[in-house]
Design a protein around this motif. Sequence first.
Motif, PDB file in Angstrom:
ATOM      1  N   HIS A  89      39.980  32.379  32.352  1.00 28.66           N
ATOM      2  CA  HIS A  89      38.762  32.503  31.401  1.00 28.66           C
ATOM      3  C   HIS A  89      38.660  33.999  30.868  1.00 28.66           C
ATOM      4  O   HIS A  89      37.827  34.513  29.988  1.00 28.66           O
ATOM      5  CB  HIS A  89      37.748  31.985  31.997  1.00 28.66           C
ATOM      6  N   GLU A  90      39.496  34.789  31.720  1.00 30.45           N
ATOM      7  CA  GLU A  90      39.152  36.272  31.393  1.00 30.45           C
ATOM      8  C   GLU A  90      40.798  36.894  31.540  1.00 30.45           C
ATOM      9  O   GLU A  90      41.585  36.507  32.112  1.00 30.45           O
ATOM     10  CB  GLU A  90      38.499  37.024  32.221  1.00 30.45           C
ATOM     11  N   ILE A  91      40.785  38.187  30.567  1.00 25.84           N
ATOM     12  CA  ILE A  91      42.140  38.734  30.831  1.00 25.84           C
ATOM     13  C   ILE A  91      41.817  40.019  32.048  1.00 25.84           C
ATOM     14  O   ILE A  91      40.805  40.357  32.321  1.00 25.84           O
ATOM     15  CB  ILE A  91      42.115  39.469  29.451  1.00 25.84           C
ATOM     16  N   GLY A  92      43.168  40.365  32.433  1.00 25.84           N
ATOM     17  CA  GLY A  92      43.168  41.469  33.381  1.00 25.84           C
ATOM     18  C   GLY A  92      42.231  41.406  34.423  1.00 25.84           C
ATOM     19  O   GLY A  92      41.343  42.357  34.723  1.00 25.84           O
ATOM     20  N   THR A  93      42.511  40.156  35.247  1.00 24.25           N
ATOM     21  CA  THR A  93      41.274  39.897  36.190  1.00 24.25           C
ATOM     22  C   THR A  93      41.317  40.819  37.390  1.00 24.25           C
ATOM     23  O   THR A  93      40.578  40.963  38.353  1.00 24.25           O
ATOM     24  CB  THR A  93      41.351  38.355  36.773  1.00 24.25           C
ATOM     25  N   SER A  94      42.692  41.319  37.639  1.00 28.90           N
ATOM     26  CA  SER A  94      42.626  42.490  38.669  1.00 28.90           C
ATOM     27  C   SER A  94      41.962  43.720  38.337  1.00 28.90           C
ATOM     28  O   SER A  94      41.917  44.604  39.258  1.00 28.90           O
ATOM     29  CB  SER A  94      43.976  42.794  39.046  1.00 28.90           C
ATOM     30  N   LEU A  95      41.690  44.137  37.046  1.00 29.76           N
ATOM     31  CA  LEU A  95      40.704  45.254  36.808  1.00 29.76           C
ATOM     32  C   LEU A  95      39.414  45.076  36.899  1.00 29.76           C
ATOM     33  O   LEU A  95      38.696  43.934  36.754  1.00 29.76           O
ATOM     34  CB  LEU A  95      41.248  45.704  35.529  1.00 29.76           C
ATOM     35  N   PRO A  96      38.822  46.408  37.063  1.00 20.29           N
ATOM     36  CA  PRO A  96      37.192  46.438  37.156  1.00 20.29           C
ATOM     37  C   PRO A  96      36.614  45.798  35.802  1.00 20.29           C
ATOM     38  O   PRO A  96      37.327  45.850  34.785  1.00 20.29           O
ATOM     39  CB  PRO A  96      36.816  47.681  37.601  1.00 20.29           C
ATOM     40  N   ALA A  97      35.648  45.436  35.944  1.00 14.40           N
ATOM     41  CA  ALA A  97      34.751  44.643  34.571  1.00 14.40           C
ATOM     42  C   ALA A  97      34.922  45.794  33.654  1.00 14.40           C
ATOM     43  O   ALA A  97      35.306  45.365  32.203  1.00 14.40           O
ATOM     44  CB  ALA A  97      33.581  44.328  35.110  1.00 14.40           C
ATOM     45  N   GLY A  98      34.583  47.110  33.956  1.00 19.94           N
ATOM     46  CA  GLY A  98      34.389  47.761  32.747  1.00 19.94           C
ATOM     47  C   GLY A  98      35.977  48.118  32.225  1.00 19.94           C
ATOM     48  O   GLY A  98      35.962  48.366  30.583  1.00 19.94           O
TER      49      GLY A  98
END
Length: 364
Positions: A178-187
Amino acid sequence: MSGPPTLLLVGAGHTHLHLLRHADRLRAAGWAVELLAPRWFDYSGVGSAVATGALPLAAGRLDVAGLAARSGVRHHEDVLADLDPVARVATTASGRRLSYAVASLGIGSVTSDLGVPVGPDVVTVKPLAGLQSLAQRLAPDGAAVVTVVGAGPSGLEVAAQLAVRPGVARVRLVDGGHEIGTSLPAGARRYVERVLAGRGVEVLTGRGVARIGAGSVVLDDGAVLEHDLAVLAGGLAAPPLLAATGLGDAAGAPVRATLQHVEHDDLYAVGDCAHFTPAPLPRIGVHGVRQAPVLLAALEARGRGEDAGAHVYEPRRHFLSVVDLGGGVGVASRGRWWWGGRAALLLKRRIDRLWIESYRAAGG
Ligand SMILES: Cc1cc2nc3c(=O)[nH]c(=O)nc-3n(C[C@H](O)[C@H](O)[C@H](O)COP(=O)(O)OP(=O)(O)OC[C@H]3O[C@@H](n4cnc5c(N)ncnc54)[C@H](O)[C@@H]3O)c2cc1C
């Protein structure tokens, strides 16, 4: 009289490049060092920039044969096809049989097929030679529609960079999560979303794929999305050779904290092809780099007949990672800290250049 025992390094990835550079220390500890690997090593840190034409091929390519020759290491320019850990014999694709006393596997990873049929013309992010074929397949004066499947770091890099590449009219990024780049912090995720939106990339999340072909991708809800080219970036998996030889499974060759295979003391595995059983590790180059001094010290101790058990890999929880978004910008992150923009990409370029240059200076 028999000579010194053979240490066979299989694959010249992040860990073994370090061992090649320090082959004199291994020889001093009593090993005859041999290498079984292809001629060239392509560095993934600049892999997407090379594939999309932002950097030349040479920016990430090392001459493994040159490094081995300068280090006095016997190089078998070939690839591993089979390995018998009991007889301690490696068989190459061309049928050569190489006996060893101790071997270390560092053969990297392949792109996960996400468990769906993938057509032969689909470009995969690994091996990097496949990703590099993008350069030939996208004419600079064309107007290609490209679908990128998988929105992890490599899929984000490829989608963002293709969106600013001449010859690409439209980029679509599809991910079942449901999101892109899930290994990245939210910001950092939000930053990447803004960059992609600003470049007109169509992001489809929560849409799993059922089939990926040369001319279209079929989603699991039956929708068909047409394109001129598909790039699969569905995450990295262990090479199928490990399961085929009984040395591991889809998770990799299982190793202890000492990087020794759980069943074979004379076999080590490092980097992406290893399944580090004390704790699951993401498939990122940083682990291969940090395992190198541990493996080197363990092999030196072993060669001298000392106990090597104290040399264990202790992964750090956080590490710096920089996603190259093309167009002169990147996004850096470490834990929950992140930073997007030109300086992030300049930092990445500097780190990557210094790493490559350190091996060039050693003959690579
Ligand atoms: C587009 C892209 C960008 C990435 N960017 C980053 C990044 O910026 N930072 C980061 O930390 N990670 C990044 N990664 C992940 C990174 O590529 C891997 O984690 C890293 O390459 C693993 O290092 P390794 O030494 O285990 O394997 P590799 O670097 O893949 O090296 C393995 C070597 O083994 C050789 N080999 C393969 N099969 C055989 C065989 N059968 N016999 C002999 N030799 C063989 C290969 O030719 C290769 O040279 C990226 C991945 C991709 C796809």
